[in-house]
Scaffold this active site. Structure first.
Site, PDB file in Angstrom:
ATOM      1  N   ASP A 176     -19.867  -8.114 -13.031  1.00 50.55           N
ATOM      2  CA  ASP A 176     -20.863  -9.529 -12.102  1.00 50.55           C
ATOM      3  C   ASP A 176     -21.694  -9.008 -12.133  1.00 50.55           C
ATOM      4  OD1 ASP A 176     -19.293 -11.666 -12.153  1.00 50.55           O
ATOM      5  OD2 ASP A 176     -18.469 -10.962 -10.640  1.00 50.55           O
ATOM      6  N   GLY A 186     -12.539   0.315   3.208  1.00 56.47           N
ATOM      7  CA  GLY A 186     -11.519  -0.804   2.230  1.00 56.47           C
ATOM      8  C   GLY A 186     -10.586  -1.280   3.992  1.00 56.47           C
ATOM      9  N   HIS A 187      -9.390  -1.548   2.601  1.00 58.31           N
ATOM     10  CA  HIS A 187      -8.487  -1.851   3.230  1.00 58.31           C
ATOM     11  C   HIS A 187      -7.124  -2.120   2.653  1.00 58.31           C
ATOM     12  CE1 HIS A 187      -5.870  -3.972   6.767  1.00 58.31           C
ATOM     13  NE2 HIS A 187      -5.167  -5.029   5.549  1.00 58.31           N
ATOM     14  N   CYS A 224      -6.652 -11.173 -13.920  1.00 61.54           N
ATOM     15  CA  CYS A 224      -7.602 -11.449 -13.496  1.00 61.54           C
ATOM     16  C   CYS A 224      -6.838 -12.018 -12.069  1.00 61.54           C
ATOM     17  CB  CYS A 224      -7.795 -12.842 -14.088  1.00 61.54           C
ATOM     18  SG  CYS A 224      -9.232 -14.066 -13.440  1.00 61.54           S
ATOM     19  N   ASP A 284     -15.836   4.214  10.656  1.00 68.66           N
ATOM     20  CA  ASP A 284     -15.986   3.278  11.427  1.00 68.66           C
ATOM     21  C   ASP A 284     -15.183   2.366  11.235  1.00 68.66           C
ATOM     22  OD1 ASP A 284     -17.357   2.269  13.668  1.00 68.66           O
ATOM     23  OD2 ASP A 284     -18.501   4.029  14.004  1.00 68.66           O
ATOM     24  N   ASP A 285     -15.366   1.405  12.179  1.00 72.48           N
ATOM     25  CA  ASP A 285     -14.946   0.309  12.080  1.00 72.48           C
ATOM     26  C   ASP A 285     -15.079  -0.583  10.542  1.00 72.48           C
ATOM     27  OD1 ASP A 285     -13.582   0.528  13.394  1.00 72.48           O
ATOM     28  OD2 ASP A 285     -14.826  -0.252  15.804  1.00 72.48           O
ATOM     29  N   LYS A 340      -0.204  -2.542   7.548  1.00 77.67           N
ATOM     30  CA  LYS A 340      -1.317  -1.508   6.574  1.00 77.67           C
ATOM     31  C   LYS A 340      -0.229  -0.251   6.512  1.00 77.67           C
ATOM     32  CE  LYS A 340      -5.206  -2.376   9.622  1.00 77.67           C
ATOM     33  NZ  LYS A 340      -6.466  -1.928   8.654  1.00 77.67           N
ATOM     34  N   ASP A 378     -13.856  -8.696  -6.288  1.00 80.34           N
ATOM     35  CA  ASP A 378     -13.139  -9.688  -7.688  1.00 80.34           C
ATOM     36  C   ASP A 378     -11.526  -8.799  -6.637  1.00 80.34           C
ATOM     37  OD1 ASP A 378     -12.170 -10.873  -9.538  1.00 80.34           O
ATOM     38  OD2 ASP A 378     -14.048 -10.383 -10.160  1.00 80.34           O
TER      39      ASP A 378
END
Length: 745
Positions: free
Chosen positions: A484, A534-535, A412, A443-444, A415, A461
């Site tokens: 959720d 995403g990242h 729970c 894109d950005d 780069k 999460d």
């Protein structure tokens, strides 16, 4: 064990949890090479020790006593454990293919998958008999056979036979006879209708042992009223019948096959040089003679310069030289030759607590030999079982030593490089989720059009890694993040990922990112959605999370605050992931407990959400970090109602009760105890450790819902049919008690 903080630049991969690998991994774990990621792939999370298998069949040992818990050991040793079956390797690309995982890359590979009786050469053998290996299959069959005998399925004569005259055939049959006769005697039932047979191709059983041992076993077989068929070379197996090369027929109800074993087919298909029996040919350094970056040991390996029988004693003794040569290869040092002993000690049991020692021309026998064998076997197993203490139902809380009590629980920078990221993204499945701008044209930021009349439902999460299987962790994290959305009755639309990867070399980084995102994409694809962005970054430890977008009609939404008097409360999954993974991080949980828990965590709430919506559920939430009681409080808050909760009805994962009793709590558990103030009669249950389950935080937990009483039966039936086998009613909503409280019953 101390964690290696050096960024991993090499990947050492083990396939199979055989005896040699178990010893080698234990040695390597004690002196782990810096900068090396170690992974074990095995189709069994608890692997049997062959020396004690007849004792398990005979009833002298319990399951855990004769199985090395690979999952628990790997957690202790800081080794990644992957529960899966290998189906192929590519030595040129240095990749391993599995049944249920994406490919794994490796720098150095070791194989110890054992061997199984070759049933393919005898017509009908595969369809009409059971091999002594794989052991799990044999033990499942043995459990079933015992139950059939107990149930009286064989009121007339029952004939059981083993095909093969070696030690395994003789030991297994004697063990089965001992257990069945003792089992029936305990029930005051006769066993003289059960007849046992040994079918041996040569003219003498135990052909690799000396004459004294053969005579002794011939005497035992005669005394036990077992029929020995020597010179019976099986040519065909029909249902309930063996046919010899000479045309002789033998009627048997149960046929166990224990003849010469062979290796799996995939090493030869991969181009490794193998013997005719499919076993990998290795040199004196235990390396494949055709591929020096691949080691092989145990029954799957044939040493070209030393022909030896497939016996566990050789596999165990190969563990140390294997570990030394793997370490040397990783460090570019000279390897050491291994020469197996010519003669070896065999300790063979007779079903009861009696055994025979055989070495070359010498032999000894007696009950004391069995005790000697038992001592040797138990000493070997203690090397793996005494790493840390396991919870024990016979012990009180203060008798359990909790390892690493301050460890923070799982659950729970920079780069990740552009090249790695784009290589992985190209391997993700193509999805069509109506995003205006997403991974289809990066894109950005992602752009999502919300259809007219729809509400955007959004949740986020993220958490630390709790299982050292990146592909499974990707699925668990995706299921957890989707919880959720499903709890609110919304349809998932799209997702964005947040990934932090531990520092490592490019090849290892790429594999880990690929496994994580492919695992998540598997879950998302089942829901008809995909990643839109995403990242990624590098950091000290792995973390994975998702932002989930969903769409819903206003009247479609389910919320927490919808309880109505008379509603029944239902949970869709069992509880206990918090305590189990807290125990697992301390290496104080059985591997099978964790394996079972993972199967529940991999079960999506998608279908459950649809079933609840179709059956007019009044309120719903997913059970996550605050535990069952915390989420019950959220549903009750401000309603003025109270809940009667039947403690004994709570579904619980295997092992969770023992872990809770031992005080093995998640780090969030003490904070969740603040909700105990809402239980009006907690003092009445102060002696029950089951109350601790109420505070246990869940990862990828089930749904908690309130439904009309007249819908319960059809809803539970629908949930069970959809795979939620543990779904059950745990309580009801009342309006005649203390408002906003819980009463235990």
């Amino acid at each position: 064990m101390q964690q290696d903080l050096t960024p991993a630049s090499q990947h050492l991969l083990f396939i199979g949890g055989g005896h040699a690998h178990a010893i080698a991994l234990l040695m390597i774990a004690m002196n782990k090479p810096a900068g090396v990621k170690i992974t074990l792939i095995s189709n069994l999370i608890q692997t049997p020790y062959s020396g004690m298998l007849p004792g398990l069949i005979a009833g002298h040992y319990q399951f855990d006593q004769v199985h090395i818990d690979l999952g628990r050991f790997c957690r202790y040793a800081g080794i990644d454990f992957i529960e899966d079956t290998v189906i192929g390797i590519d030595p040129e690309q240095r990749t391993v293919s599995c049944l249920n995982h994406p490919d794994f890359s490796y720098d150095l590979l070791s194989i110890d998958t054992g061997s199984t009786p070759d049933l393919s050469t005898i017509p009908g053998a595969q369809e009409n008999s059971i091999g002594v290996k794989p052991v799990k299959q044999l033990l499942d069959y043995w459990d079933d056979l015992q139950q059939r005998v107990l149930d009286g399925d064989y009121n007339q004569a029952l004939h059981i036979g083993t095909v093969g005259g070696g030690a395994s055939a003789v030991e297994v049959l004697l063990a089965m006879q001992h257990k069945l006769e003792r089992m029936l005697r305990k029930q005051q039932r006769r066993s003289d209708h059960i007849h046992f047979h040994i079918i041996c191709g040569p003219e003498q059983i135990l052909p690799s042992h000396n004459v004294r041992v053969q005579r002794l076993y011939n005497r035992v077989i005669q005394q036990r009223d077992i029929t020995l068929h020597t010179g019976f070379r099986v040519a065909e197996v029909k249902p309930g019948q063996l046919i010899s090369e000479s045309g002789q027929r033998l009627v048997l109800d149960e046929i166990i096959w224990a003849t010469a074993a062979s290796g799996a087919g995939w090493p030869a298909r991969a181009g490794l040089e193998c013997s005719d029996n499919g076993c990998i040919r290795v040199n004196d350094f235990l390396q494949s003679v055709s591929h020096p970056d691949i080691f092989a040991t145990g029954d799957i390996a044939d040493m070209v310069n030393f022909s030896r029988p497939k016996a566990g004693v050789f596999a165990v003794r190969q563990g140390m030289p294997l570990a030394k040569n793997i370490q040397a290869r990783l460090q570019n040092r000279t390897l050491s030759r291994y020469k197996p002993q010519r003669q070896f000690l065999s300790l063979i049991s007779t079903g009861d607590r009696y055994a025979v020692a055989s070495r070359g021309p010498f032999s000894l026998s007696g009950a004391w030999v069995w005790r000697w064998k038992d001592h040797i076997d138990q000493k070997f197993m203690r090397r793996f079982s005494e790493l840390t203490e396991l919870p024990d139902s016979t012990l009180d809380n203060d008798e359990i030593r909790i390892e690493n009590p301050d460890m923070r629980c799982g659950g729970c920078g920079a780069k990740v490089g552009h090249t790695i990221l784009h290589k992985v993204l190209r391997q993700l499945p193509v999805t069509h989720n109506n995003a205006e701008i997403g991974l289809n044209k990066p894109d950005d930021a992602a752009v999502i059009a919300v259809p007219e009349g729809k509400l955007l439902v959004q949740s986020v999460d993220s958490f630390r890694q709790l299982v050292n299987d990146d592909y499974l962790f990707g699925q668990i994290a995706a299921n957890h993040a989707l919880g959720d959305i499903f709890a609110m009755g919304a349809e998932p639309h799209s997702a964005q990922a947040m990934v932090t990867l531990p520092y490592a070399g490019d090849t290892i980084l790429e594999q880990r990112l690929r496994h994580l995102l492919l695992g998540a994409s598997k879950v998302f694809s089942d829901c008809g959605i995909g990643l839109v962005g995403g990242h990624t970054s590098e950091g000290a430890e792995l973390q994975l999370g998702f932002t989930i977008n969903g769409l819903a009609d206003k009247q479609q939404l389910l919320t927490k605050q919808g309880l109505q008097p008379g509603d029944k409360l239902i949970v869709t999954k069992p509880l206990g992931t918090g305590t189990l993974f807290a125990s697992d991080m301390r290496s104080q949980a059985h591997g099978r407990w964790i394996s079972n828990a993972l199967q529940q965590m991999l079960l999506s709430n998608y279908q459950a959400s649809r079933i609840l919506s179709d059956n007019n559920a009044h309120a719903c939430t997913d059970i996550t970090g605050f535990g069952l009681l915390g989420h019950l409080h959220e549903m009750l808050d401000g309603s003025g109602f109270n809940i009667r909760l039947r403690l004994e009805n709570l579904p619980v994962l295997e092992g969770a009760d023992l872990c809770l009793k031992a005080g093995l709590f998640s780090s969030l558990h003490p904070q969740n105890r603040k909700y105990d103030q809402y239980i009006t009669n907690l003092d009445e249950f102060k002696d029950s450790h089951r109350t601790e389950l109420l505070f246990d935080p869940q990862t990828a937990g089930g749904l908690l819902t309130a439904v009309p009483a007249d819908k319960v039966e059809q809803l539970i039936t629908a949930l069970h049919s959809a795979g939620y086998q543990h779904a059950r009613v745990i309580g009801s909503v009342q309006q005649n008690g203390v408002p906003n409280s819980v009463e235990l019953i």
